[in-house]
Design an enzyme around this catalytic site. Structure first.
Site, PDB file in Angstrom:
ATOM      1  N   GLU A 304      -3.485 -73.205 -18.208  1.00 29.59           N
ATOM      2  CA  GLU A 304      -3.278 -74.205 -18.796  1.00 29.59           C
ATOM      3  C   GLU A 304      -4.481 -74.926 -19.909  1.00 29.59           C
ATOM      4  O   GLU A 304      -4.952 -75.951 -19.254  1.00 29.59           O
ATOM      5  CB  GLU A 304      -2.689 -75.747 -18.101  1.00 29.59           C
ATOM      6  CG  GLU A 304      -1.385 -74.867 -17.231  1.00 29.59           C
ATOM      7  CD  GLU A 304      -0.391 -75.739 -16.689  1.00 29.59           C
ATOM      8  OE1 GLU A 304      -1.213 -76.769 -15.504  1.00 29.59           O
ATOM      9  OE2 GLU A 304       0.569 -75.957 -16.615  1.00 29.59           O
ATOM     10  N   ASP A 378       6.179 -73.962 -10.803  1.00 29.61           N
ATOM     11  CA  ASP A 378       5.381 -74.230 -10.845  1.00 29.61           C
ATOM     12  C   ASP A 378       6.139 -75.676  -9.832  1.00 29.61           C
ATOM     13  O   ASP A 378       6.675 -76.392 -10.642  1.00 29.61           O
ATOM     14  CB  ASP A 378       5.026 -74.941 -11.691  1.00 29.61           C
ATOM     15  CG  ASP A 378       4.688 -75.872 -11.923  1.00 29.61           C
ATOM     16  OD1 ASP A 378       3.433 -76.140 -11.234  1.00 29.61           O
ATOM     17  OD2 ASP A 378       3.918 -76.919 -12.832  1.00 29.61           O
ATOM     18  N   GLU A 406       5.808 -84.735  -7.888  1.00 28.88           N
ATOM     19  CA  GLU A 406       5.920 -84.438  -8.883  1.00 28.88           C
ATOM     20  C   GLU A 406       7.322 -84.410  -9.564  1.00 28.88           C
ATOM     21  O   GLU A 406       7.967 -84.706 -10.353  1.00 28.88           O
ATOM     22  CB  GLU A 406       5.064 -84.085  -9.653  1.00 28.88           C
ATOM     23  CG  GLU A 406       5.267 -82.664 -11.540  1.00 28.88           C
ATOM     24  CD  GLU A 406       3.748 -82.445 -11.427  1.00 28.88           C
ATOM     25  OE1 GLU A 406       3.141 -81.331 -10.357  1.00 28.88           O
ATOM     26  OE2 GLU A 406       3.801 -82.135 -13.247  1.00 28.88           O
TER      27      GLU A 406
HETATM   28  C1  BDP Z   1       1.905 -78.658 -12.861  1.00 34.00           C
HETATM   29  C2  BDP Z   1       0.961 -79.866 -13.170  1.00 34.00           C
HETATM   30  C3  BDP Z   1      -0.493 -80.223 -13.648  1.00 34.00           C
HETATM   31  C4  BDP Z   1      -1.287 -79.279 -13.004  1.00 34.00           C
HETATM   32  C5  BDP Z   1      -0.768 -77.874 -12.383  1.00 34.00           C
HETATM   33  C6  BDP Z   1      -1.523 -77.258 -11.349  1.00 34.00           C
HETATM   34  O1  BDP Z   1       2.584 -80.625 -13.878  1.00 34.00           O
HETATM   35  O2  BDP Z   1      -0.604 -81.937 -13.660  1.00 34.00           O
HETATM   36  O3  BDP Z   1      -2.276 -79.303 -13.836  1.00 34.00           O
HETATM   37  O4  BDP Z   1       0.285 -77.990 -12.013  1.00 34.00           O
HETATM   38  O5  BDP Z   1      -1.066 -76.816 -10.522  1.00 34.00           O
HETATM   39  O6  BDP Z   1       2.972 -78.072 -11.963  1.00 34.00           O
HETATM   40  O7  BDP Z   1      -2.613 -77.084 -12.087  1.00 34.00           O
END
Ligand code: BDP
Length: 714
Positions: A304, A378, A406
């Site tokens: 990401e 996720d 979340e």
């Molecule tokens: C996702 C979240 C994000 C995190 C990412 C992670 O939306 O904010 O940075 O996981 O685990 O679920 O790095």
């Protein structure tokens, strides 16, 4: 002695001022109804305090305030047994009485404890003993829990030790105090005022962590900021570490991979570059000058948008091993995350971590542990276990779960996650035959791992109740208990928490526990039943967005995940589809790939099926989907009614907030149901099955909803 008295007085004051706003968590220590628990006073008549080290002092303080509060008397303290009903605690080094008693302490290991009822010179006493002082502290909390849950205090013979070594919270907290995916206020780490002002809240945080065996905390976000590694911030982190240390909670930090460029002025962060390696070595040495027992780094790399070794054509092992080398002389560890996926890779996102990491099995340094999310995508409301579990026998893997909700309704929805985590922990990878559960992978038993652990993304913030809602505290509690013993029952944990946090009356405990046990399934049903995943609206993840199909990355779009069209719905991950099922052990993969054998809860995760596919209830798939969406809402309505009936057992403040949150949850569950049904209906053109209410609004209405200020954005 003076110290105990002072602490006790402070506790009484704090207790009355803070009433029942949830600040005390499960460490409430309100006076027990003596008539219903007569043995208490007989069993807590004296505390025999060993040496006053910081950790034994913390245990003494906790026992003193806990037992005095619970028994409604000031429990006297002494250095020798003066009476029957004394409690002796300590290590063989700190207490000659313990050194002399045959307790079988070897069974407790380095962090565990023994709690035993014994007779000393004709006096019947209780011993809380451990090989380490932290073990004694854990034992003290266990003894308090016995009282809080009204367990018998006679003939005690308890041995407990943790089955994982690293039991760590991951705070996704930024230095400006915004908590990524946090729904409980700001970060409790007040970086700006540290180290001059050290909030007393850090001590209560440490107490709560230690009470459930959590022994580490990563203070900073995985989307890391190199500033946290500057001298000024290391001083601040050191001040926090000093408060947490007596409670056995070690501090870790996230390492931004490009820090050598950003802080060190180097031209590269290539992990094989000697100057880069030297920079990290010097940085790590500097950290240990500030924090001698620093735990190590947690790293999110090449995921990401985060920098990482692949920016230099190196692999994850190259990156992890470079940091490991710097930490090794100090006994620090690297927790390297397997949450990686790339937009350029054309394969199913669920397959990418496995593809990336399995070829590296055995190539990580011996102080690296790879941190793997419970599922392959996720933190969705439901995912099958991650295929990496069982697939890396030569590399220690720890499991990462998300305590903050979340993807399960933020702070307002009641969703007890003990059941969710147990679902993954008890899942059978079948890699070494039946019984090769994920729990046995992560506790190291299955592959003989040298390091073990479990991480939970914290749900803690500045809200008075810490977690954003009273029931969300249960998830912090359950995380610690499952990291200690991944095989403990979610129900037993929920029951302990309910008794400690609210009340012991069975007329209260059993309906509340039943509510908790069914709560996460209800969320799955009203959000994404039958194995659907990732139907969230963009960015904030607050509400439904199954229609979203216009994001830059294919695999950020809900339509990528559900693949609904006029004929059917679901993601084919079998041999004719993405073949993700082939990443599991053959016996497990065959079950997932077979639409008749796959657990129905994962049906659409692994299969794309026609809308008229006959499900196990006998209903066609579309009808089953509508039934589940509606059932999820019904369960929330029942939880609301159930809670109303429990008013007599709960203080007004906590009752009212929970009731209001359940009302929000019911409203939002309906929203999820209606928006998803409206969307899927727009795709398949099918009528609603008889007896089901149509969505309250049009699909366009749901699509037009915007939440620019929803909390916790990334
Ligand atoms: C996702 C979240 C994000 C995190 C990412 C992670 O939306 O904010 O940075 O996981 O685990 O679920 O790095």
């Amino acid at each position: 002695m003076n110290r105990i008295v002072t602490c006790f007085a402070a506790f009484l004051l704090a207790g009355s001022a803070s009433a029942e706003d949830g600040y005390d968590l499960w460490l409430r220590y309100r006076a027990v109804e003596a008539a219903t628990y007569p043995e208490l006073r007989a069993r807590v008549r004296q505390l025999v305090v060993p040496a006053w080290t910081p950790t034994l002092g913390a245990a003494a303080d906790e026992l003193q305030k806990g037992l005095s509060g619970l028994a409604g008397i000031d429990v006297p303290v002494g250095d020798a047994v003066a009476t029957s009903g004394a409690i002796i605690f300590g290590t063989p080094r700190s207490s000659p009485l313990i050194a002399g008693a045959a307790l079988g302490l070897e069974r407790a290991g380095p962090e565990g404890y023994v709690i035993r009822s014994v007779s000393i010179a004709g006096r019947s006493v209780t011993i809380i003993a451990a090989n380490s002082e932290t073990g004694v502290l854990y034992g003290a909390f266990h003894f308090l829990r016995l009282v809080q849950t009204r367990a018998s205090l006679d003939s005690l013979d308890i041995v407990s030790h943790p089955r994982t070594q690293i039991r760590v919270l991951n705070h996704w907290d930024n230095l400006d105090r915004h908590v990524e995916r946090g729904y409980a206020g700001q970060s409790i780490w007040d970086w700006h005022k540290l180290p001059g002002w050290v909030d007393t809240r850090y001590t209560d945080y440490a107490r709560a962590c230690a009470s459930v065996g959590i022994n580490g905390t990563v203070l900073t976000n995985v989307n890391a900021n190199a500033t946290s590694l500057t001298p000024a911030y290391l001083e601040k982190a050191a001040a926090i570490a000093q408060v947490l240390r007596p409670y056995g909670v070690r501090v870790y930090l996230t390492a931004r991979f490009s820090a050598p460029i950003e802080l060190g002025g180097l031209a590269t962060a290539d992990p094989l570059d000697p100057a880069v390696r030297a920079w990290w070595k010097a940085k790590v040495d500097e950290i240990y000058r500030h924090i001698p027992d620093f735990g190590g780094f947690l790293v999110k790399a090449n995921s990401e948008g985060q920098p990482g070794p692949q920016d230099y054509r190196r692999n994850h092992a190259d990156g992890a091993n470079m940091l490991a080398e710097a930490l090794k002389p100090h006994r620090g560890v690297v927790m390297w995350r397997a949450f990686v996926y790339s937009n350029e890779t054309p394969t199913d996102r669920a397959k990418q971590a496995y593809d990336e990491f399995v070829p590296l099995d055995g190539r990580f340094a011996d102080n690296v542990i790879v941190q793997v999310k419970n599922g392959a995508i996720d933190f969705q409301p439901r995912e099958p276990f991650h295929p990496l579990f069982g697939a890396m026998p030569k590399t220690p893997l720890m499991m990462e779960v998300q305590i903050t909700k979340e993807y399960l309704g933020f702070a307002t929805h009641l969703a007890y996650l003990g059941t969710m985590w147990r679902e993954t922990l008890s899942a059978d990878t079948l890699v070494k035959g039946k019984g090769s559960t994920v729990a046995r992978v992560i506790d190291g038993e299955l592959h003989g791992y040298r390091m073990t652990g479990m991480a939970g993304v914290a749900n803690i913030g500045t809200d008075r109740n810490w977690s954003g809602s009273h029931f969300d505290q249960a998830n912090w509690f359950a995380f610690g208990r499952l990291a200690w013993n991944p095989e403990e029952s979610a129900q037993a944990i929920a029951e302990d928490w309910t008794r400690m946090t609210f009340a012991n009356d069975p007329a209260f405990v059993s309906p509340v526990v039943a509510m908790m046990m069914g709560s996460r399934e209800a969320v799955v049903n009203y959000m994404m039943p039958l194995g659907l995943a990732h139907l969230f609206d963009t960015g904030h993840h607050y509400g439904p967005g199954p229609w979203v199909n216009d994001l830059d990355r294919a695999d950020w779009n809900p339509t990528y995940y559900h693949r609904a069209d006029a004929r059917g719905v679901g993601f084919d991950r079998g041999p004719k589809g993405s073949a993700a099922t082939a990443q599991y052990a053959p016996a497990a993969g065959r079950i997932f790939a077979d639409r008749d054998k796959v657990p129905e809860q994962f049906l659409l995760w692994f299969h794309h099926l026609p809308w008229d596919y006959k499900t196990r209830s006998g209903r066609p798939l579309w009808d089953e989907l509508v039934w589940r969406y509606s059932h999820g809402v019904d369960v929330v309505r029942q939880m609301r009614a159930q809670w109303q009936a429990l008013a007599p057992f709960v203080d007004a403040e906590r009752f009212a907030q929970t009731a209001a949150f359940l009302a929000i949850q019911e409203q939002e569950a309906r929203w999820w149901r209606d928006a998803c049904i409206a969307y899927f209906q727009s795709v398949n053109g099918l009528p609603l099955p008889a007896g089901f209410a149509p969505p309250a609004n049009s699909l366009d209405y749901y699509k037009a909803l915007r939440f620019p200020y929803a909390p916790g954005r990334g």
